[in-house]
Motif scaffolding. Structure first.
Motif, PDB file in Angstrom:
ATOM      1  N   ILE A 142       0.831  -1.193   0.000  1.00 10.13           N
ATOM      2  CA  ILE A 142       0.000   0.000   0.000  1.00 10.13           C
ATOM      3  C   ILE A 142       0.871   1.251   0.000  1.00 10.13           C
ATOM      4  N   THR A 143       0.293   2.370  -0.397  1.00 13.14           N
ATOM      5  CA  THR A 143       0.992   3.646  -0.374  1.00 13.14           C
ATOM      6  C   THR A 143       1.351   4.018   1.072  1.00 13.14           C
ATOM      7  N   GLY A 144       2.557   4.495   1.271  1.00 15.00           N
ATOM      8  CA  GLY A 144       2.986   4.920   2.595  1.00 15.00           C
ATOM      9  C   GLY A 144       3.474   3.798   3.490  1.00 15.00           C
ATOM     10  N   GLU A 145       3.655   2.612   2.940  1.00 11.91           N
ATOM     11  CA  GLU A 145       4.011   1.463   3.773  1.00 11.91           C
ATOM     12  C   GLU A 145       5.394   1.607   4.404  1.00 11.91           C
ATOM     13  N   ILE A 146       6.365   2.096   3.666  1.00  9.70           N
ATOM     14  CA  ILE A 146       7.722   2.216   4.199  1.00  9.70           C
ATOM     15  C   ILE A 146       7.753   3.131   5.416  1.00  9.70           C
ATOM     16  N   ALA A 147       7.061   4.272   5.322  1.00  8.00           N
ATOM     17  CA  ALA A 147       7.005   5.196   6.448  1.00  8.00           C
ATOM     18  C   ALA A 147       6.260   4.575   7.620  1.00  8.00           C
ATOM     19  N   GLY A 148       5.204   3.820   7.324  1.00  6.50           N
ATOM     20  CA  GLY A 148       4.439   3.156   8.379  1.00  6.50           C
ATOM     21  C   GLY A 148       5.273   2.148   9.140  1.00  6.50           C
ATOM     22  N   ILE A 149       6.059   1.364   8.414  1.00 12.98           N
ATOM     23  CA  ILE A 149       6.919   0.364   9.063  1.00 12.98           C
ATOM     24  C   ILE A 149       7.958   1.047   9.935  1.00 12.98           C
ATOM     25  N   LYS A 150       8.491   2.166   9.463  1.00 11.16           N
ATOM     26  CA  LYS A 150       9.478   2.911  10.258  1.00 11.16           C
ATOM     27  C   LYS A 150       8.853   3.412  11.560  1.00 11.16           C
ATOM     28  N   GLU A 151       7.603   3.858  11.503  1.00 15.12           N
ATOM     29  CA  GLU A 151       6.926   4.328  12.720  1.00 15.12           C
ATOM     30  C   GLU A 151       6.691   3.180  13.699  1.00 15.12           C
ATOM     31  N   ILE A 152       6.278   2.017  13.186  1.00 11.58           N
ATOM     32  CA  ILE A 152       6.094   0.845  14.036  1.00 11.58           C
ATOM     33  C   ILE A 152       7.410   0.475  14.716  1.00 11.58           C
ATOM     34  N   GLU A 153       8.486   0.516  13.946  1.00  4.72           N
ATOM     35  CA  GLU A 153       9.809   0.199  14.498  1.00  4.72           C
ATOM     36  C   GLU A 153      10.159   1.135  15.654  1.00  4.72           C
ATOM     37  N   GLN A 154       9.938   2.437  15.457  1.00  5.76           N
ATOM     38  CA  GLN A 154      10.307   3.398  16.498  1.00  5.76           C
ATOM     39  C   GLN A 154       9.429   3.255  17.736  1.00  5.76           C
ATOM     40  N   ILE A 155       8.132   3.042  17.544  1.00  2.00           N
ATOM     41  CA  ILE A 155       7.234   2.829  18.685  1.00  2.00           C
ATOM     42  C   ILE A 155       7.667   1.594  19.469  1.00  2.00           C
ATOM     43  N   SER A 156       8.036   0.540  18.746  1.00  2.00           N
ATOM     44  CA  SER A 156       8.433  -0.714  19.385  1.00  2.00           C
ATOM     45  C   SER A 156       9.736  -0.542  20.164  1.00  2.00           C
ATOM     46  N   ARG A 191       7.396  -7.134   9.681  1.00  2.00           N
ATOM     47  CA  ARG A 191       8.145  -7.977  10.599  1.00  2.00           C
ATOM     48  C   ARG A 191       9.643  -7.967  10.295  1.00  2.00           C
ATOM     49  N   LYS A 192       9.992  -7.915   9.021  1.00  2.00           N
ATOM     50  CA  LYS A 192      11.419  -7.970   8.663  1.00  2.00           C
ATOM     51  C   LYS A 192      12.199  -6.870   9.357  1.00  2.00           C
ATOM     52  N   GLN A 193      11.771  -5.644   9.174  1.00  2.00           N
ATOM     53  CA  GLN A 193      12.503  -4.493   9.707  1.00  2.00           C
ATOM     54  C   GLN A 193      12.365  -4.402  11.225  1.00  2.00           C
ATOM     55  N   VAL A 194      11.152  -4.617  11.734  1.00  3.22           N
ATOM     56  CA  VAL A 194      10.905  -4.456  13.169  1.00  3.22           C
ATOM     57  C   VAL A 194      11.587  -5.560  13.969  1.00  3.22           C
ATOM     58  N   GLU A 243      14.200  -7.360  13.167  1.00  4.89           N
ATOM     59  CA  GLU A 243      15.656  -7.184  13.139  1.00  4.89           C
ATOM     60  C   GLU A 243      16.103  -6.108  14.119  1.00  4.89           C
ATOM     61  N   ALA A 244      15.396  -4.978  14.117  1.00  4.20           N
ATOM     62  CA  ALA A 244      15.768  -3.868  14.991  1.00  4.20           C
ATOM     63  C   ALA A 244      15.619  -4.247  16.465  1.00  4.20           C
ATOM     64  N   LEU A 245      14.523  -4.910  16.804  1.00  6.64           N
ATOM     65  CA  LEU A 245      14.281  -5.271  18.194  1.00  6.64           C
ATOM     66  C   LEU A 245      15.240  -6.362  18.669  1.00  6.64           C
ATOM     67  N   SER A 246      15.550  -7.305  17.798  1.00 10.82           N
ATOM     68  CA  SER A 246      16.484  -8.357  18.168  1.00 10.82           C
ATOM     69  C   SER A 246      17.866  -7.777  18.440  1.00 10.82           C
ATOM     70  N   GLU A 247      18.304  -6.862  17.577  1.00 12.95           N
ATOM     71  CA  GLU A 247      19.615  -6.241  17.774  1.00 12.95           C
ATOM     72  C   GLU A 247      19.638  -5.437  19.069  1.00 12.95           C
ATOM     73  N   LEU A 248      18.585  -4.678  19.339  1.00 11.32           N
ATOM     74  CA  LEU A 248      18.515  -3.879  20.559  1.00 11.32           C
ATOM     75  C   LEU A 248      18.498  -4.773  21.793  1.00 11.32           C
ATOM     76  N   ARG A 249      17.666  -5.781  21.764  1.00  7.20           N
ATOM     77  CA  ARG A 249      17.540  -6.681  22.924  1.00  7.20           C
ATOM     78  C   ARG A 249      18.876  -7.363  23.232  1.00  7.20           C
ATOM     79  N   HIS A 250      19.522  -7.898  22.213  1.00  6.84           N
ATOM     80  CA  HIS A 250      20.794  -8.580  22.434  1.00  6.84           C
ATOM     81  C   HIS A 250      21.870  -7.604  22.922  1.00  6.84           C
ATOM     82  N   ASN A 251      21.914  -6.406  22.358  1.00  7.24           N
ATOM     83  CA  ASN A 251      22.909  -5.423  22.791  1.00  7.24           C
ATOM     84  C   ASN A 251      22.717  -5.039  24.255  1.00  7.24           C
TER      85      ASN A 251
END
Length: 355
Positions: A16-30, A318-321, A323-331
């Protein structure tokens, strides 16, 4: 935004339109939510999704030799047996008697070929993620963003704002609410005794599939008294005396509109076909060392061969979120993010001396 109904093809994705920005927002909220839940004085940092595990089990994933030719792709290309680790979990850290979604994450070892994640392309694992319901309660990334915003505002409580608080009743997420309530209200006697589904679609070569795991009837032979960790105890008692097994089945997408890739709320209606058997031998899995090893594992549908690439907006998020959360959690836990080798897994979860 509506999909272009006039040109929907089998196996194709339609972001859908705007999906990349939406995923980035989900990542930051998470990320913000994880940091708030685990300040510096609270360790270990747990997963954002399915943080309570009942244990990781050693298993064999046996590919059959009599499956249809059209399904002989990727890990199913030829008959063989893979060693596997299986993590059973709750979606929340809470008493097992409380309402929750249950998960089953399978990690196959010995998978040759370059993988989808750039940083782990040479690893020899393949993950398969399932929950105990055939559909997911979120349609696409746009709704996912709204859900995450509402969940953030609800501070851990049920995010009713997402489901009902739009001034226009025609924009209420009633279907999503019903799916969520059904997911939460299933009775579970043991993680070994229930069916699990991928809920979201995946590639099988140039086709799209979903998959399910069905328990053998003998898996339900041990029942235990309800307690905060009774689901783990049910597995302990069962596997102390006998093995468990599941059938692994694949479902092909046969109608692009009635079986959409971009809306995992809709259950597909094509037949399932058995392609593999999962055997879980008698074993001990709940030692402190084993439970700690299980805690540090990472599971994502993107630990995958290209032939089994996750499909649809929910999986793309899920791909982006993940990965980001796994890296943060492990660090934050001072643990290196890496896939386990088959050898180290079997060394810790291998054959019991009494076997």
């Amino acid at each position: 935004m509506q999909l272009k109904k006039e040109k929907i093809e089998l196996g194709k994705e339609y972001p859908i339109t705007g999906e990349i920005a939406g995923i980035k927002e989900i990542e930051q909220i998470s990320i913000d939510a994880l940091k708030q839940s685990f300040p510096d004085n609270i360790r270990p940092v747990l997963r954002d999704a399915h943080p309570k595990h009942h244990g990781c089990l050693r298993a064999e994933f046996i590919i059959h030799d009599d499956i249809p030719q059209e399904l002989k792709v990727g890990i199913f290309k030829q008959p063989r047996t893979f060693n596997a680790g299986i993590r059973f979990s709750n979606n929340k850290v809470q008493d097992d008697t409380k309402k929750d979604v249950r998960g089953m994450a399978i990690k196959l070892f010995g998978i040759e070929g370059e993988k989808l994640l750039e940083q782990q392309k040479d690893e020899k694992t393949q993950d398969l993620l399932l929950i105990n319901h055939p559909v997911f309660f979120i349609k696409d990334v746009q709704d996912y963003v709204e859900f995450f915003r509402a969940r953030q505002a609800a501070k851990g409580n049920l995010p009713l704002k997402f489901f009902f608080l739009n001034p226009n009743p025609f924009k209420w997420h009633l279907r999503e609410f019903i799916i969520g309530m059904v997911m939460l209200n299933k009775k579970v006697s043991s993680p070994l005794a229930i069916q699990y589904w991928s809920s979201t679609p995946y590639k099988l070569g140039d086709r799209a599939i979903k998959f399910t795991v069905v328990p053998n009837s003998n898996n339900a032979t041990h029942s235990v008294a309800k307690s905060p960790d009774y689901l783990r105890q049910a597995m302990v008692e069962h596997l102390n005396s006998q093995e468990a097994s599941f059938d692994f089945l694949i479902q092909l997408q046969t109608d692009a509109k009635k079986m959409p890739i971009e809306d995992p709320r809709i259950e597909w209606k094509s037949p399932f076909q058995k392609v593999a058997t999962i055997k879980i031998p008698r074993q001990q899995f709940d030692s402190l060392q084993q439970m700690e090893f299980c805690e540090h594992l990472s599971f994502t549908p993107w630990h995958s061969l290209p032939e089994h690439q996750p499909l649809g907006g929910v999986n793309r998020a899920r791909k982006q979120v993940y990965e980001a959360l796994s890296e943060l959690r492990h660090n934050l836990n001072n643990v290196v993010v890496k896939e386990p080798s088959e050898e180290e897994f079997l060394k810790l979860f291998g054959r019991m001396p009494s076997d």
